[in-house]
Write an enzyme that holds these catalytic residues in place. Structure first.
Site, PDB file in Angstrom:
ATOM      1  N   SER A 159       1.012  -1.271   0.137  1.00  0.00           N
ATOM      2  CA  SER A 159      -0.011  -0.095   0.047  1.00  0.00           C
ATOM      3  C   SER A 159       0.860   1.125  -0.068  1.00  0.00           C
ATOM      4  CB  SER A 159      -0.760  -0.021   1.125  1.00  0.00           C
ATOM      5  OG  SER A 159      -0.217  -0.157   2.522  1.00  0.00           O
TER       6      SER A 159
ATOM      7  N   ASP B 120      -2.919   8.916   7.296  1.00  0.00           N
ATOM      8  CA  ASP B 120      -4.103   8.288   7.980  1.00  0.00           C
ATOM      9  C   ASP B 120      -3.490   7.662   9.000  1.00  0.00           C
ATOM     10  OD1 ASP B 120      -2.709   6.136   6.716  1.00  0.00           O
ATOM     11  OD2 ASP B 120      -4.197   6.047   5.039  1.00  0.00           O
TER      12      ASP B 120
ATOM     13  N   HIS C 134      -0.426   5.441   7.071  1.00  0.00           N
ATOM     14  CA  HIS C 134       0.386   5.835   5.973  1.00  0.00           C
ATOM     15  C   HIS C 134       1.028   7.176   6.017  1.00  0.00           C
ATOM     16  CE1 HIS C 134      -2.225   2.677   4.298  1.00  0.00           C
ATOM     17  NE2 HIS C 134      -0.987   2.167   3.811  1.00  0.00           N
TER      18      HIS C 134
END
Length: 383
Positions: free
Chosen positions: A59, A346, A349
């Site tokens: 991610s 977030d 991340h």
């Protein structure tokens, strides 16, 4: 919300929290200051001679490969991409990822995701195969259902190679360009967060920490050798960054402090990856493998945030609950306004500014952050 639920299981498995002590820092980050942002033209645009870049990862580098999957690991909705020219794309960021910045510095356009590169023309400058929740091991991240493990990412790359080979007139015509291309690989974090440390996995009962890191690196080396056999020659191997102080970890701590348990596992893994890089360089003289020390760089930013223009270190810009880290950024949730002052976008991340910082350091930093040479030097390297 599914990501938060999965991390809750992780944190229940981890136990107590303790303050994190980061190793001392002896280096500097090049080309980055409080006023630096992302999304600008690459400083080295058109000067590196690199025809393409191919990205494999999770991610931290995914740019939309999970969008069409039946997956709980997606970011193709607002406010993700709030500072990205194309809006939400599937990037787990408010804007650029680290590889976006590297592509710009190499003089390349932003790479398409694998589904977007359906033709050879679309793949001429490279493709991003990274997938959120993916790992070195095929069963990593299964709590998120759909994801593309590293082995499958390599198979997807083979499909792209077939397309490019047909367009360019055969494998022999493709090989020289492939040998000058950059192969960025950043794997491993999910093999801990979404495998080894998950209560619904039996992995921790089968292996102790040392055995597991050895298993991962042995598999990792095989996968990199597969890419080598497919024609890759210039490898950028990104180490796993510190995860002890991500907002979700702090949010679950009764004392709002970092939880070093994960990092105690990551550090030995990173050390073995460095040794793997040295071994590959010794045994593959016509290829070059470099190691990007994301752990050291993230640790430095967390230790001295003001030096890099950050003032908010303990919570996410977008999220719900304590530290904006109990539940990660949900669709249409209102993010913070001063995003350039936040380290974390977030619950898990980093923000675009951190990604740009890491990308620039990997591109032209010293051997204290990228070893044995930086990406700019790798681009110019010839066997």
């Amino acid at each position: 919300m599914a990501a938060a639920a999965a991390l809750l299981l992780l944190l229940l498995a981890l136990g107590g929290a303790a303050a994190q002590v980061f190793p001392p820092w002896n280096g500097t980050f090049p080309g980055f200051g409080p006023g630096s942002g992302g999304g600008g033209a690459g400083a080295a645009a058109g000067t590196t001679g690199v025809p393409a870049m191919f990205v494999f990862g999770d991610s931290l580098t995914d740019n939309g490969n999970n969008n069409d999957l039946q997956s709980l690991a997606k970011a193709n909705y607002p406010p993700y991409g709030i500072d990205f020219a194309g809006g939400p794309t599937g990037r787990f960021s408010n804007g650029y990822t680290m590889v976006d910045e590297i592509a710009q510095l190499l003089g390349l356009p932003l790479l398409p995701s694998h589904p977007s590169a359906s033709s050879a023309d679309a793949a001429l400058h490279g493709v991003n195969f990274a997938s959120a929740a993916a790992g070195i091991l095929d069963n990593t991240g299964q709590n998120f259902v759909g994801r593309i493990p590293f082995n499958q990412q390599i198979k997807n790359f083979e499909q792209t190679l077939d397309q490019l080979s047909r367009k360019l007139g055969g494998a022999s015509k493709l090989a020289p360009s492939l040998a000058r291309s950059i192969f960025y690989v950043g794997m491993g974090s999910n093999d801990y967060l979404n495998n080894y440390l998950m209560p619904n996995y039996n992995t921790r009962n089968e292996y102790n920490g040392d055995q597991y890191s050895t298993l991962l690196v042995q598999q990792y080396a095989k996968q990199l050798n597969t890419l080598y056999n497919l024609g890759a020659r210039k490898f950028v191997i990104a180490g796993v960054g510190s995860m002890a102080c991500i907002p979700n970890m702090r949010a679950r701590s009764p004392r709002n402090v970092c939880s070093p348990d994960v990092d105690d596992l990551i550090i030995p893994f990173n050390n073995k990856v460095k040794a793997m890089v040295n071994n590959l360089n010794a045994n593959r003289p016509n290829a070059r493998f470099i190691y990007v020390d994301n752990y050291a760089m993230i640790s430095e930013v967390l230790r001295n945030p003001w030096s890099y223009g950050f003032s908010v270190v303990d919570r996410g810009c977008c999220g719900i609950g304590r530290n904006r880290g109990m539940i990660t950024c949900l669709p249409f949730l209102r993010p913070c306004l001063n995003r350039n002052t936040y380290i974390f976008w977030d619950a898990f991340h980093p923000t675009e500014r951190v990604n740009v910082l890491l990308g620039k350091a990997a591109f032209n930093g010293g051997t204290d952050v990228v070893y044995p040479m930086n990406i700019q030097q790798l681009a110019a390297w010839q066997p």
